[in-house]
Design a protein around this motif. Structure first.
Motif, mmCIF file in Angstrom:
data_model
loop_
_atom_site.group_PDB
_atom_site.id
_atom_site.type_symbol
_atom_site.label_atom_id
_atom_site.label_comp_id
_atom_site.label_asym_id
_atom_site.label_seq_id
_atom_site.Cartn_x
_atom_site.Cartn_y
_atom_site.Cartn_z
ATOM 1 N N ASP A 20 8.606 6.280 -1.169
ATOM 2 C CA ASP A 20 7.777 6.031 -2.358
ATOM 3 C C ASP A 20 6.513 5.264 -1.994
ATOM 4 O O ASP A 20 5.420 5.583 -2.480
ATOM 5 C CB ASP A 20 8.570 5.253 -3.410
ATOM 6 N N ILE A 21 6.653 4.271 -1.137
ATOM 7 C CA ILE A 21 5.482 3.486 -0.726
ATOM 8 C C ILE A 21 4.529 4.341 0.099
ATOM 9 O O ILE A 21 3.319 4.288 -0.085
ATOM 10 C CB ILE A 21 5.904 2.228 0.043
ATOM 11 N N ARG A 22 5.081 5.139 0.988
ATOM 12 C CA ARG A 22 4.245 6.008 1.824
ATOM 13 C C ARG A 22 3.456 6.976 0.928
ATOM 14 O O ARG A 22 2.262 7.176 1.128
ATOM 15 C CB ARG A 22 5.091 6.786 2.814
ATOM 16 N N ASP A 23 4.122 7.562 -0.067
ATOM 17 C CA ASP A 23 3.449 8.485 -0.989
ATOM 18 C C ASP A 23 2.368 7.772 -1.790
ATOM 19 O O ASP A 23 1.291 8.323 -2.018
ATOM 20 C CB ASP A 23 4.464 9.122 -1.944
ATOM 21 N N LEU A 24 2.651 6.568 -2.205
ATOM 22 C CA LEU A 24 1.694 5.798 -3.003
ATOM 23 C C LEU A 24 0.505 5.328 -2.170
ATOM 24 O O LEU A 24 -0.645 5.441 -2.595
ATOM 25 C CB LEU A 24 2.401 4.591 -3.631
ATOM 26 N N MET A 25 0.769 4.826 -0.984
ATOM 27 C CA MET A 25 -0.276 4.223 -0.159
ATOM 28 C C MET A 25 -1.079 5.242 0.654
ATOM 29 O O MET A 25 -2.204 4.952 1.051
ATOM 30 C CB MET A 25 0.334 3.191 0.793
ATOM 31 N N GLU A 26 -0.485 6.372 0.936
ATOM 32 C CA GLU A 26 -1.109 7.435 1.720
ATOM 33 C C GLU A 26 -1.709 6.892 3.011
ATOM 34 O O GLU A 26 -0.993 6.355 3.831
ATOM 35 C CB GLU A 26 -2.125 8.194 0.864
ATOM 36 N N VAL A 27 -3.024 6.994 3.198
ATOM 37 C CA VAL A 27 -3.649 6.599 4.468
ATOM 38 C C VAL A 27 -3.606 5.091 4.710
ATOM 39 O O VAL A 27 -3.759 4.642 5.840
ATOM 40 C CB VAL A 27 -5.112 7.101 4.583
ATOM 41 N N ASP A 28 -3.379 4.310 3.670
ATOM 42 C CA ASP A 28 -3.297 2.857 3.818
ATOM 43 C C ASP A 28 -1.897 2.379 4.203
ATOM 44 O O ASP A 28 -1.689 1.192 4.461
ATOM 45 C CB ASP A 28 -3.725 2.170 2.519
ATOM 46 N N PHE A 29 -0.937 3.300 4.265
ATOM 47 C CA PHE A 29 0.434 2.942 4.582
ATOM 48 C C PHE A 29 0.563 2.211 5.924
ATOM 49 O O PHE A 29 1.221 1.171 5.988
ATOM 50 C CB PHE A 29 1.327 4.185 4.544
ATOM 51 N N PRO A 30 -0.060 2.714 7.011
ATOM 52 C CA PRO A 30 0.068 1.993 8.285
ATOM 53 C C PRO A 30 -0.439 0.551 8.210
ATOM 54 O O PRO A 30 0.175 -0.355 8.786
ATOM 55 C CB PRO A 30 -0.767 2.820 9.264
ATOM 56 N N ASP A 31 -1.534 0.329 7.493
ATOM 57 C CA ASP A 31 -2.056 -1.036 7.351
ATOM 58 C C ASP A 31 -1.074 -1.929 6.596
ATOM 59 O O ASP A 31 -0.896 -3.104 6.940
ATOM 60 C CB ASP A 31 -3.412 -1.034 6.642
ATOM 61 N N LEU A 32 -0.438 -1.369 5.571
ATOM 62 C CA LEU A 32 0.549 -2.123 4.812
ATOM 63 C C LEU A 32 1.720 -2.523 5.704
ATOM 64 O O LEU A 32 2.169 -3.677 5.686
ATOM 65 C CB LEU A 32 1.062 -1.298 3.625
ATOM 66 N N VAL A 33 2.200 -1.591 6.498
ATOM 67 C CA VAL A 33 3.326 -1.878 7.390
ATOM 68 C C VAL A 33 2.933 -2.938 8.413
ATOM 69 O O VAL A 33 3.686 -3.889 8.655
ATOM 70 C CB VAL A 33 3.827 -0.594 8.088
ATOM 71 N N ARG A 34 1.757 -2.806 9.005
ATOM 72 C CA ARG A 34 1.314 -3.805 9.990
ATOM 73 C C ARG A 34 1.177 -5.188 9.361
ATOM 74 O O ARG A 34 1.554 -6.198 9.965
ATOM 75 C CB ARG A 34 -0.006 -3.368 10.620
ATOM 76 N N ARG A 35 0.662 -5.254 8.143
ATOM 77 C CA ARG A 35 0.513 -6.539 7.448
ATOM 78 C C ARG A 35 1.897 -7.130 7.160
ATOM 79 O O ARG A 35 2.132 -8.323 7.343
ATOM 80 C CB ARG A 35 -0.274 -6.352 6.157
ATOM 81 N N PHE A 36 2.819 -6.289 6.728
ATOM 82 C CA PHE A 36 4.184 -6.738 6.471
ATOM 83 C C PHE A 36 4.797 -7.327 7.742
ATOM 84 O O PHE A 36 5.414 -8.396 7.705
ATOM 85 C CB PHE A 36 5.048 -5.576 5.955
ATOM 86 N N LEU A 37 4.642 -6.641 8.858
ATOM 87 C CA LEU A 37 5.223 -7.113 10.113
ATOM 88 C C LEU A 37 4.629 -8.445 10.546
ATOM 89 O O LEU A 37 5.350 -9.355 10.967
ATOM 90 C CB LEU A 37 5.073 -6.051 11.203
ATOM 91 N N LYS A 38 3.316 -8.577 10.433
ATOM 92 C CA LYS A 38 2.668 -9.838 10.807
ATOM 93 C C LYS A 38 3.096 -10.970 9.870
ATOM 94 O O LYS A 38 3.483 -12.049 10.320
ATOM 95 C CB LYS A 38 1.149 -9.699 10.786
#
Length: 129
Positions: A20-38
């Motif tokens: 659901d998050i990947r579908d919602l965020m589309e191209v911004d998904f990788p940035d969201l994941v990286r921010r979450f990890l940091k």
């Protein structure tokens, strides 16, 4: 407050939430994941420091944030560990907090490995390798 075996959530990543998050965020998904990890790594450091100082309020605040952000991204096992740390911090009694934090470290590494693999090869993190 430490749970054992059957009362603990062991799902590394809830695939429904992540899709659901990947579908919602589309191209911004990788940035969201990286921010979450940091941010999660920083929060775990704050937990460790709070436990070392015996600062229950600091443990509570870091665990509360980690619990919510982990659940929002589908990292349920990490969120579960943070939930228990949050309760310990709220109670003001940090007995068992170091063991819970050690488990949070393990679950963070598992979630991180899964999410990084997803970003590296574009695979779904729940696809067996």
């Amino acid at each position: 407050m430490s749970g054992s075996g059957q009362d603990r959530i062991e799902t590394v990543i809830d695939t429904t939430v992540l899709e659901d998050i990947r579908d919602l965020m589309e191209v911004d998904f990788p940035d969201l994941v990286r921010r979450f990890l940091k941010d999660s790594a920083d929060l775990i450091d704050q937990l460790d420091q709070g436990i070392a100082r015996g600062d229950a309020d600091s443990v509570y605040r870091a665990a509360h944030t980690l619990k919510s952000s982990s659940a929002a991204l589908g990292a349920l096992a990490l969120s579960d560990r943070a939930k228990h740390l949050e309760a310990l911090g709220r109670s003001g009694v940090l007995d068992g907090a170091a063991a819970e934090a050690a488990e949070a470290h393990v679950q963070f590494v598992r979630a991180k490995e899964t999410l990084e693999k997803c970003l590296e090869d574009g695979s779904q993190p729940w696809t067996p390798t």
